[in-house]
Design a protein around this motif. Structure first.
Motif, PDB file in Angstrom:
ATOM      1  N   SER A 124      -5.719 107.299  23.744  1.00 40.00           N
ATOM      2  CA  SER A 124      -5.756 105.808  23.524  1.00 40.00           C
ATOM      3  C   SER A 124      -4.907 105.677  22.193  1.00 40.00           C
ATOM      4  O   SER A 124      -4.847 106.409  20.938  1.00 40.00           O
ATOM      5  N   LYS A 125      -3.975 104.484  22.749  1.00 40.68           N
ATOM      6  CA  LYS A 125      -2.855 104.661  22.022  1.00 40.68           C
ATOM      7  C   LYS A 125      -3.499 103.328  21.251  1.00 40.68           C
ATOM      8  O   LYS A 125      -2.290 103.924  19.961  1.00 40.68           O
ATOM      9  N   SER A 126      -4.372 102.997  21.269  1.00 37.04           N
ATOM     10  CA  SER A 126      -4.830 102.553  19.576  1.00 37.04           C
ATOM     11  C   SER A 126      -5.250 103.767  18.908  1.00 37.04           C
ATOM     12  O   SER A 126      -4.912 103.388  17.489  1.00 37.04           O
ATOM     13  N   HIS A 127      -5.812 104.361  19.060  1.00 35.14           N
ATOM     14  CA  HIS A 127      -6.343 105.369  18.521  1.00 35.14           C
ATOM     15  C   HIS A 127      -4.613 106.533  17.714  1.00 35.14           C
ATOM     16  O   HIS A 127      -4.953 106.813  16.378  1.00 35.14           O
ATOM     17  N   LEU A 128      -3.652 106.594  18.948  1.00 33.53           N
ATOM     18  CA  LEU A 128      -2.640 106.814  18.047  1.00 33.53           C
ATOM     19  C   LEU A 128      -1.829 106.191  16.880  1.00 33.53           C
ATOM     20  O   LEU A 128      -1.352 106.144  16.539  1.00 33.53           O
ATOM     21  N   ALA A 129      -2.143 104.752  17.360  1.00 35.26           N
ATOM     22  CA  ALA A 129      -1.801 103.747  16.732  1.00 35.26           C
ATOM     23  C   ALA A 129      -1.876 104.245  14.927  1.00 35.26           C
ATOM     24  O   ALA A 129      -0.413 103.829  14.267  1.00 35.26           O
ATOM     25  N   ASN A 130      -2.893 105.139  14.940  1.00 38.47           N
ATOM     26  CA  ASN A 130      -3.345 104.995  13.200  1.00 38.47           C
ATOM     27  C   ASN A 130      -2.511 107.065  13.037  1.00 38.47           C
ATOM     28  O   ASN A 130      -2.328 106.447  11.247  1.00 38.47           O
ATOM     29  N   ILE A 131      -1.680 107.392  13.457  1.00 41.58           N
ATOM     30  CA  ILE A 131      -1.359 108.327  12.669  1.00 41.58           C
ATOM     31  C   ILE A 131      -0.010 107.908  12.491  1.00 41.58           C
ATOM     32  O   ILE A 131       0.360 107.224  12.960  1.00 41.58           O
TER      33      ILE A 131
END
Length: 313
Positions: free
Chosen positions: A28-35
């Motif tokens: 999930s890139k949208s999830h990883l984008a918060n990292i």
């Protein structure tokens, strides 16, 4: 006809199932984008120094659990580990630290590592703190800041001679006009200068307007610093919105040249201070409260004095 409908339904069902599996299997890139990650200096002096142990902390350790993390330190060194990441630079310089997550996503951050002598030099540059605009006959306060100073010679540009010899002085101009304040200390080869405009004497009501304007600017900066402190680490757009607002509206120099003095004891440049405020959100037990903000110049901020405290959540 019924067979064709059945075949069509089966095809669409298989396509939908394949889409669901693809979504589940792909990261999930949208999830990883918060990292994101931030860098903590262990001696808490707001400088990244040679031979100082730096800690690299991820804002969401749960999201990267069981993922392969690779840290590239910008000098050829690579670390492969998930938690408890510590590193020490042996040479000064500007480095690009890259965090790679499962080779699918990366986060980059520049860091400037300075030597001990550079830190002393940065903290030792004399600075004049004083307003850039005043009134004829008004008592104006000027203060010299910098390490290692033990002599001060002030020239306020009106008398044509040295006017004062103390670190903090009070001076009033007899005539309106444009003046250059010069300060010579034992730590500098040439004087540092500060430009000031002296306006004709007005009634007290007019003077109150000027005082209120300074208060309004200080409260405005305070409001935007508090917004940075309140923003979550994932809210990068909020962070940049408020830092850019302060930088574009009140600074006349690069942000990394603007000094922030925290609680009268800790020094940092503006960029480093705001980055620290932003990442403190990851601490779930406390948050920063910006209690007060003072500035040295309403039109060209060079120093910001912040009084802040921690509030337990």
């Amino acid at each position: 006809m019924d067979n064709r409908k059945t075949i069509t339904i089966i095809i669409f069902g298989l396509a939908a199932l394949a889409g669901i599996l693809l979504v589940l299997l792909l990261p999930s890139k949208s999830h990883l984008a918060n990292i994101d990650f931030y860098i903590s200096d262990t001696n808490n002096n707001y400088h990244y120094e040679v031979n100082e142990r730096l800690e690299l902390l991820i804002n969401d350790t749960v999201a990267v659990k069981d993922k392969r993390l690779i840290w590239q330190m910008g000098n050829g060194d690579t670390l492969i580990r998930n938690t408890n990441v510590s590193y020490t630079y042996t040479q000064p310089g500007t480095y690009l630290i890259t965090l790679k997550i499962d080779d699918n996503y990366s986060v980059n951050k520049f860091i400037k590592v300075i030597s001990g002598s550079e830190r002393v030099a940065l903290d030792s540059i004399p600075r004049i703190h004083g307003v850039s605009e005043g009134y004829q006959g008004e008592e104006l306060v000027f203060f010299a800041e910098g390490e290692g100073m033990d002599t001060w010679q002030w020239e306020f540009g009106e008398s044509g001679m040295v006017d004062a010899y103390e670190q903090q002085v009070v001076y009033s101009y007899d005539f309106p006009g444009e003046y250059i304040v010069s300060l010579q200390t034992n730590t500098t080869k040439y004087p540092v200068k500060h430009r000031i405009t002296i306006l004709p004497r007005f009634e007290k009501a007019e003077e109150l307007v000027t005082v209120d304007s300074l208060t309004m600017v200080q409260n405005d900066i305070k409001k935007h610093l508090q917004a940075i402190a309140n923003a979550k680490v994932s809210q990068k757009s909020v962070y940049y919105e408020h830092t850019n607002y302060i930088r574009n509206k009140y600074f006349c120099m690069d942000a990394d040249q603007v000094v922030v003095i925290v609680n009268e004891e800790k020094y940092n440049d503006f960029n480093g201070y705001c980055q620290g405020l932003h990442f403190l959100e990851s601490n779930k037990k406390k948050r920063v409260s910006i209690d007060d903000v003072k500035i040295d110049d309403i039109y060209c901020v060079k120093s910001i004095y912040v009084t802040q405290s921690y509030i337990e959540k």
